[in-house]
Design an enzyme around this catalytic site. Structure first.
Site, PDB file in Angstrom:
ATOM      1  CG  MET A  30      33.883 -50.819 106.469  1.00 19.22           C
ATOM      2  SD  MET A  30      34.025 -52.514 107.030  1.00 19.22           S
ATOM      3  CE  MET A  30      33.606 -53.396 105.552  1.00 19.22           C
ATOM      4  N   GLY A  31      35.952 -47.576 103.449  1.00 17.49           N
ATOM      5  CA  GLY A  31      36.950 -47.152 102.475  1.00 17.49           C
ATOM      6  C   GLY A  31      36.893 -47.954 101.188  1.00 17.49           C
ATOM      7  CG  HIS A  34      32.320 -48.361  95.277  1.00 23.66           C
ATOM      8  ND1 HIS A  34      31.018 -47.968  95.453  1.00 23.66           N
ATOM      9  CD2 HIS A  34      32.515 -49.375  96.158  1.00 23.66           C
ATOM     10  CE1 HIS A  34      30.438 -48.724  96.353  1.00 23.66           C
ATOM     11  NE2 HIS A  34      31.327 -49.577  96.816  1.00 23.66           N
ATOM     12  N   GLY A  36      29.295 -45.801  94.429  1.00 26.57           N
ATOM     13  CA  GLY A  36      28.197 -46.022  95.382  1.00 26.57           C
ATOM     14  C   GLY A  36      28.405 -45.175  96.625  1.00 26.57           C
ATOM     15  CG  HIS A  37      31.682 -46.009  99.305  1.00 24.53           C
ATOM     16  ND1 HIS A  37      32.568 -46.845  98.668  1.00 24.53           N
ATOM     17  CD2 HIS A  37      31.241 -46.687 100.395  1.00 24.53           C
ATOM     18  CE1 HIS A  37      32.665 -47.977  99.355  1.00 24.53           C
ATOM     19  NE2 HIS A  37      31.865 -47.913 100.393  1.00 24.53           N
ATOM     20  CD  GLN A  64      31.597 -54.016 109.708  1.00 29.10           C
ATOM     21  OE1 GLN A  64      31.477 -53.005 110.367  1.00 29.10           O
ATOM     22  NE2 GLN A  64      31.095 -54.127 108.480  1.00 29.10           N
ATOM     23  N   GLY A 150      23.580 -47.039 102.386  1.00 27.52           N
ATOM     24  CA  GLY A 150      23.162 -47.550 101.082  1.00 27.52           C
ATOM     25  C   GLY A 150      22.118 -48.640 101.215  1.00 27.52           C
ATOM     26  CG  ASP A 153      25.567 -53.156 102.587  1.00 32.64           C
ATOM     27  OD1 ASP A 153      26.147 -54.231 102.655  1.00 32.64           O
ATOM     28  OD2 ASP A 153      25.991 -52.202 101.904  1.00 32.64           O
ATOM     29  CB  SER A 189      35.068 -52.120  98.907  1.00 30.71           C
ATOM     30  OG  SER A 189      34.454 -50.875  99.155  1.00 30.71           O
TER      31      SER A 189
END
Ligand code: AMP
Length: 293
Positions: A30-31, A34, A36-37, A64, A150, A153, A189
């Protein structure tokens, strides 16, 4: 790197890009990217190989979100996201508007009915239907061979694996461990929305889960984690649960691997985290050798 905004353009660009026999690997986000992404992207790049294609989707998926203010406040730093994607050797960024993803009169939703009932699903009604629907659409639009998610989640990951299994979706699901700040806070985020005092306090979530997860019994694990989080003047527990690692159902003993998971509000900002809690071996039963003489 190509940036495309519609499904039709995505298909066309991917047909040009992907050499025969090479893999398309998708990283749905979802942009507000960071580290992690970017770990997910690195993993995708490795998996795709030199001739393969790495696609990052950036889409703040309205269906969502259960709270309108959370959707409105979700950060959208598009320019810096695109710079990060370029630096990470992403091939294609899919950046659709809401109207390019959803018909105004859309009436079909993908619903998972078991794993999505507890934890985040209980406190965010409809959330995982929105996730499953958008993820399946992204799989179909990109025609990806694999997609990277990831572990942060972990409920989402379990539900997506279940969707892929139950609907025979021909996409390999890959996962990456949670990336944390140096003080232990899971990167998210949403962290940029914390004020300075909330940010300084938030590593307590992981500290509480990690310390409690080492205790011997389920009840003391839950009590210790709750006490540590509730000692904060800023944190408000949304849920704190010990669940079976496979079924995600609450457990009261540790005969099977479990997960200690929490969602915690700091003001309007909801953060999630979890730790794995391995099964405890049953207490050793001593057998005395019988003497037969
Ligand atoms: P999001 O943009 O929050 O929807 O997340 C997109 C993907 O990045 C999901 O698969 C998340 O699980 C993953 N992700 C988010 N934060 C982290 C993190 N701190 N470490 C690893 N993966 C993450």
């Amino acid at each position: 790197m190509r940036v495309v905004k519609t499904g039709a353009d995505l298909r066309q660009v991917l047909d040009e890009y992907t050499a025969a026999g090479c893999r398309r690997v998708l990283v749905p986000t979802m942009g507000a990217l960071h580290h992690g992404h970017l770990e997910l992207v690195r993993h995708a790049r490795m998996t795709a190989g030199p001739g393969g294609t790495v696609i990052v989707s950036i889409f703040v998926n309205p269906i969502q979100f259960d709270r309108a203010n959370d959707l409105d406040a979700y950060p959208r730093p598009v320019e810096s996201d695109l710079e990060k994607c370029l630096a990470a050797a992403v091939d294609v960024v899919f950046l659709p508007e809401v109207a390019a993803m959803y018909h105004a009169d859309r009436s079909v939703t993908v619903a998972e009915s078991l794993l999505s009932k507890g934890l985040c699903g209980a406190s965010r009604p409809g959330h995982f239907d929105g996730v499953c629907t958008v993820v399946l659409k992204l799989f179909l639009l990109s025609g990806c061979d694999a997609a990277v998610f990831g572990e942060k989640d972990f409920q989402q990951l379990a539900i997506i694996r279940r969707m892929v299994r139950d609907l025979d979706v021909p996409v390999e699901i890959l996962e990456c461990p949670t990336v944390r700040e140096s003080d232990g806070l899971a990167m998210s985020s949403r962290n940029v929305r914390l004020n300075a005092r909330q940010r300084a306090d938030a590593p307590r979530i992981h500290r509480a889960l990690a310390a409690a997860g080492k205790l011997a019994h389920a009840d003391e694990i839950l009590a210790a984690a709750r006490a540590e989080i509730e000692a904060s003047p800023f944190a408000r527990i949304d849920y704190l649960e010990l669940v079976d690692a496979q079924t995600l159902q609450p457990v009261t003993d540790l005969h099977q691997p479990a997960v200690l998971a929490a969602a915690v509000f700091y003001g309007e900002v909801r953060l999630i985290d979890h730790v794995a809690v391995p099964a405890r071996k049953p207490p050793h039963t001593t057998t005395h050798a019988m003497s037969c003489d």
